[in-house]
Design a protein around this motif. Structure first.
Motif, PDB file in Angstrom:
ATOM      1  N   ILE A   1      -5.038  -1.553  27.754  1.00 51.92           N
ATOM      2  CA  ILE A   1      -5.427  -1.812  29.141  1.00 51.92           C
ATOM      3  C   ILE A   1      -4.495  -1.073  30.088  1.00 51.92           C
ATOM      4  O   ILE A   1      -4.929  -0.443  31.057  1.00 51.92           O
ATOM      5  N   LYS A   2      -3.220  -1.102  29.773  1.00 55.80           N
ATOM      6  CA  LYS A   2      -2.247  -0.369  30.603  1.00 55.80           C
ATOM      7  C   LYS A   2      -2.409   1.139  30.432  1.00 55.80           C
ATOM      8  O   LYS A   2      -2.374   1.884  31.409  1.00 55.80           O
TER       9      LYS A   2
ATOM     10  N   VAL B   1      -5.133  -6.638  37.124  1.00 61.71           N
ATOM     11  CA  VAL B   1      -6.344  -6.424  36.326  1.00 61.71           C
ATOM     12  C   VAL B   1      -7.237  -7.646  36.503  1.00 61.71           C
ATOM     13  O   VAL B   1      -6.807  -8.777  36.321  1.00 61.71           O
TER      14      VAL B   1
ATOM     15  N   LEU C   1      -1.143  -9.245  32.908  1.00 62.85           N
ATOM     16  CA  LEU C   1      -1.929  -8.135  33.460  1.00 62.85           C
ATOM     17  C   LEU C   1      -2.130  -8.278  34.964  1.00 62.85           C
ATOM     18  O   LEU C   1      -3.257  -8.309  35.444  1.00 62.85           O
TER      19      LEU C   1
ATOM     20  N   LEU D   1      -3.421  -5.323  25.247  1.00 59.53           N
ATOM     21  CA  LEU D   1      -2.675  -5.211  26.511  1.00 59.53           C
ATOM     22  C   LEU D   1      -2.128  -3.804  26.695  1.00 59.53           C
ATOM     23  O   LEU D   1      -2.174  -3.254  27.804  1.00 59.53           O
TER      24      LEU D   1
END
Length: 128
Positions: free
Chosen positions: A84-85, A114, A111, A81
């Motif tokens: 992804i950020k 996303v 998310l 996570l």
């Protein structure tokens, strides 16, 4: 292994996936050579990670060459996570047969913005 990773990234680009999460043990082995029982691969266009716990860190560093080995505590998903950020990923593919609906909803809720793209036999198709 390097050619397999290259092929995966080409498929990701074709499918417009900014990243891909590999959770199936056989596919983790196929892509990385890692034989441990606790490991997840997270692949972006820029980086490739094998995430495992302290029991397998040494083994992973010996077996894996094309992935950065990351040791995580109880929750490998927190690292994913964060990445992804960090990389501002908008679309991520995942092996939907290996992630429970509960885990999927947990990730989806964390998310916002996303797109999670479920894939079936994504890695298996690369073997052909």
């Amino acid at each position: 292994m390097q050619q397999r990773l290259k092929s995966l990234k080409e498929e990701m680009e074709f499918d417009r996936c900014d990243s891909f999460i590999i959770t199936n043990r056989e596919n983790v082995y196929y892509m990385s050579g890692f034989t441990g029982t606790s490991g997840v691969l997270f692949v972006t266009n820029q980086e490739s990670f094998l995430i495992t716990d302290f029991r397998y860190t040494h083994q992973a560093k010996e077996q894996v060459t094309n992935f950065d080995v990351v040791e995580c505590g109880n929750n490998m998903w927190d690292f994913i996570l964060e990445q992804i950020k960090k990389y501002k990923i908008k679309n991520t593919g995942f092996e939907c047969r290996d992630i429970s609906y509960n885990k999927y909803t947990e990730i989806r809720d964390k998310l916002k913005g996303v797109k999670l793209i479920p894939k079936i036999d994504y890695i298996e198709k690369l073997r052909i």
